[in-house]
Design a protein around this motif. Sequence first.
Motif, PDB file in Angstrom:
ATOM      1  N   HIS A   1       0.795  -1.224   0.000  1.00 13.24           N
ATOM      2  CA  HIS A   1       0.000   0.000   0.000  1.00 13.24           C
ATOM      3  C   HIS A   1       0.833   1.282   0.000  1.00 13.24           C
ATOM      4  O   HIS A   1       0.288   2.355   0.240  1.00 13.24           O
ATOM      5  CB  HIS A   1      -0.934   0.002   1.206  1.00 13.24           C
ATOM      6  CG  HIS A   1      -1.983  -1.065   1.147  1.00 13.24           C
ATOM      7  ND1 HIS A   1      -2.918  -1.131   0.140  1.00 13.24           N
ATOM      8  CD2 HIS A   1      -2.231  -2.122   1.969  1.00 13.24           C
ATOM      9  CE1 HIS A   1      -3.709  -2.175   0.347  1.00 13.24           C
ATOM     10  NE2 HIS A   1      -3.316  -2.792   1.435  1.00 13.24           N
ATOM     11  N   THR A   2       2.115   1.175  -0.277  1.00  8.50           N
ATOM     12  CA  THR A   2       2.962   2.363  -0.334  1.00  8.50           C
ATOM     13  C   THR A   2       3.274   2.696  -1.787  1.00  8.50           C
ATOM     14  O   THR A   2       3.796   1.865  -2.515  1.00  8.50           O
ATOM     15  CB  THR A   2       4.269   2.161   0.448  1.00  8.50           C
ATOM     16  OG1 THR A   2       3.960   1.869   1.822  1.00  8.50           O
ATOM     17  CG2 THR A   2       5.135   3.410   0.388  1.00  8.50           C
ATOM     18  N   ARG A   3       2.942   3.907  -2.194  1.00  9.82           N
ATOM     19  CA  ARG A   3       3.203   4.358  -3.560  1.00  9.82           C
ATOM     20  C   ARG A   3       4.686   4.707  -3.729  1.00  9.82           C
ATOM     21  O   ARG A   3       5.408   4.882  -2.733  1.00  9.82           O
ATOM     22  CB  ARG A   3       2.354   5.595  -3.866  1.00  9.82           C
ATOM     23  CG  ARG A   3       0.845   5.390  -3.746  1.00  9.82           C
ATOM     24  CD  ARG A   3       0.120   6.641  -4.215  1.00  9.82           C
ATOM     25  NE  ARG A   3      -1.328   6.543  -4.077  1.00  9.82           N
ATOM     26  CZ  ARG A   3      -2.032   7.117  -3.099  1.00  9.82           C
ATOM     27  NH1 ARG A   3      -1.400   7.830  -2.170  1.00  9.82           N
ATOM     28  NH2 ARG A   3      -3.345   6.994  -3.054  1.00  9.82           N
TER      29      ARG A   3
ATOM     30  N   THR B   1       3.732   7.970  -0.287  1.00 13.66           N
ATOM     31  CA  THR B   1       2.379   8.094   0.265  1.00 13.66           C
ATOM     32  C   THR B   1       1.685   6.740   0.243  1.00 13.66           C
ATOM     33  O   THR B   1       2.157   5.781  -0.381  1.00 13.66           O
ATOM     34  CB  THR B   1       1.552   9.118  -0.534  1.00 13.66           C
ATOM     35  OG1 THR B   1       1.443   8.676  -1.904  1.00 13.66           O
ATOM     36  CG2 THR B   1       2.208  10.481  -0.481  1.00 13.66           C
ATOM     37  N   SER B   2       0.541   6.665   0.903  1.00 11.42           N
ATOM     38  CA  SER B   2      -0.173   5.393   1.008  1.00 11.42           C
ATOM     39  C   SER B   2      -1.540   5.466   0.362  1.00 11.42           C
ATOM     40  O   SER B   2      -2.223   6.495   0.444  1.00 11.42           O
ATOM     41  CB  SER B   2      -0.325   5.007   2.487  1.00 11.42           C
ATOM     42  OG  SER B   2      -1.151   3.861   2.608  1.00 11.42           O
TER      43      SER B   2
ATOM     44  N   ILE C   1       0.654   9.261   9.869  1.00 17.39           N
ATOM     45  CA  ILE C   1      -0.070   8.973   8.628  1.00 17.39           C
ATOM     46  C   ILE C   1      -1.431   9.644   8.672  1.00 17.39           C
ATOM     47  O   ILE C   1      -2.188   9.464   9.630  1.00 17.39           O
ATOM     48  CB  ILE C   1      -0.228   7.450   8.436  1.00 17.39           C
ATOM     49  CG1 ILE C   1       1.147   6.798   8.257  1.00 17.39           C
ATOM     50  CG2 ILE C   1      -1.126   7.138   7.237  1.00 17.39           C
ATOM     51  CD1 ILE C   1       1.102   5.292   8.238  1.00 17.39           C
ATOM     52  N   GLU C   2      -1.749  10.397   7.633  1.00 12.19           N
ATOM     53  CA  GLU C   2      -3.050  11.056   7.568  1.00 12.19           C
ATOM     54  C   GLU C   2      -4.138  10.024   7.294  1.00 12.19           C
ATOM     55  O   GLU C   2      -4.018   9.220   6.381  1.00 12.19           O
ATOM     56  CB  GLU C   2      -3.048  12.123   6.471  1.00 12.19           C
ATOM     57  CG  GLU C   2      -2.158  13.301   6.768  1.00 12.19           C
ATOM     58  CD  GLU C   2      -2.328  14.404   5.742  1.00 12.19           C
ATOM     59  OE1 GLU C   2      -3.260  14.301   4.916  1.00 12.19           O
ATOM     60  OE2 GLU C   2      -1.529  15.349   5.757  1.00 12.19           O
ATOM     61  N   ARG C   3      -5.193  10.050   8.103  1.00 16.85           N
ATOM     62  CA  ARG C   3      -6.284   9.098   7.950  1.00 16.85           C
ATOM     63  C   ARG C   3      -7.562   9.747   8.435  1.00 16.85           C
ATOM     64  O   ARG C   3      -7.533  10.660   9.258  1.00 16.85           O
ATOM     65  CB  ARG C   3      -5.999   7.805   8.725  1.00 16.85           C
ATOM     66  CG  ARG C   3      -5.563   8.035  10.150  1.00 16.85           C
ATOM     67  CD  ARG C   3      -5.131   6.757  10.826  1.00 16.85           C
ATOM     68  NE  ARG C   3      -6.269   5.906  11.119  1.00 16.85           N
ATOM     69  CZ  ARG C   3      -6.151   4.614  11.426  1.00 16.85           C
ATOM     70  NH1 ARG C   3      -4.973   4.049  11.433  1.00 16.85           N
ATOM     71  NH2 ARG C   3      -7.206   3.892  11.701  1.00 16.85           N
ATOM     72  N   LYS C   4      -8.697   9.238   7.935  1.00 13.15           N
ATOM     73  CA  LYS C   4      -9.980   9.841   8.282  1.00 13.15           C
ATOM     74  C   LYS C   4     -10.483   9.392   9.647  1.00 13.15           C
ATOM     75  O   LYS C   4     -11.109  10.156  10.367  1.00 13.15           O
ATOM     76  CB  LYS C   4     -11.012   9.487   7.207  1.00 13.15           C
ATOM     77  CG  LYS C   4     -10.726  10.109   5.850  1.00 13.15           C
ATOM     78  CD  LYS C   4     -11.799   9.727   4.847  1.00 13.15           C
ATOM     79  CE  LYS C   4     -11.524  10.354   3.491  1.00 13.15           C
ATOM     80  NZ  LYS C   4     -12.540   9.968   2.479  1.00 13.15           N
ATOM     81  N   SER C   5     -10.242   8.143  10.002  1.00  6.93           N
ATOM     82  CA  SER C   5     -10.803   7.598  11.238  1.00  6.93           C
ATOM     83  C   SER C   5      -9.738   7.518  12.324  1.00  6.93           C
ATOM     84  O   SER C   5      -8.628   7.036  12.087  1.00  6.93           O
ATOM     85  CB  SER C   5     -11.374   6.202  10.988  1.00  6.93           C
ATOM     86  OG  SER C   5     -11.780   5.613  12.206  1.00  6.93           O
ATOM     87  N   LEU C   6     -10.094   7.992  13.518  1.00  5.81           N
ATOM     88  CA  LEU C   6      -9.198   7.900  14.666  1.00  5.81           C
ATOM     89  C   LEU C   6      -9.553   6.733  15.579  1.00  5.81           C
ATOM     90  O   LEU C   6      -8.730   6.304  16.382  1.00  5.81           O
ATOM     91  CB  LEU C   6      -9.258   9.194  15.486  1.00  5.81           C
ATOM     92  CG  LEU C   6      -8.314  10.331  15.107  1.00  5.81           C
ATOM     93  CD1 LEU C   6      -8.600  11.537  15.983  1.00  5.81           C
ATOM     94  CD2 LEU C   6      -6.859   9.909  15.226  1.00  5.81           C
TER      95      LEU C   6
END
Length: 206
Positions: free
Chosen positions: A111-113, A117-118, A154-159
């Motif tokens: 999942h790493t570009r 980034t992911s 890592i930036e993510r929507k859910s905490l």
Amino acid sequence: MSAWFALVEGRYEDVVTAARQGQAVAGQSSAQVQLTLQEARGLARIGDRREADKALSCGADILAKFPLPDNPDHHFVFDHAKWVFYAATAYTWLEENDRAEEHALEIIQMHTRPDGTSNAPMRVADAHIDLGIVHARRGDLDAAVEQGMAAFDIERKSLTDLVTRAGDLDRVLRQRYRREALIQEFHERCIMARRALDIRRPELLD
């Protein structure tokens, strides 16, 4: 969904019960695979190594019979990448450190570009937590904290899941390295994340 809610809320026997009930009516489907893996994670949380491993193998066997999905990013479509993700955490909870590390590294690689980034930040963050726990158990405090911090960066929507999983690592660090100053920085990040989640929860109810 009942199995997932029970897992997040720490009702691990209920996870197993709900997952098995769902499998009874799911038929040969992605839902059956996902329920099998949820069963494995519930069993791993209560320390039933034999049954958890059996459920993981069962999920892999069912998944192998399916063609590659057209839309693997769909929440209710299961593919190999999701199996690896579920298995990494289950093996971490079972303290199967080598297998947990193998699967966590595979998640990060998948999942790493090329630019770093992911395309699946939630999975990658969880993989870093798994690796942090493995390093902590092996006595490498620096690597354990580094992996934990990487998960928070890592930036993510859910905490919600991150706070729960980071708590797993935080407990291991405090149990094994109670007198080490290095663990305090990660502990404070965990506290900050939990406070941020508490602030955001009312928004989730809108």
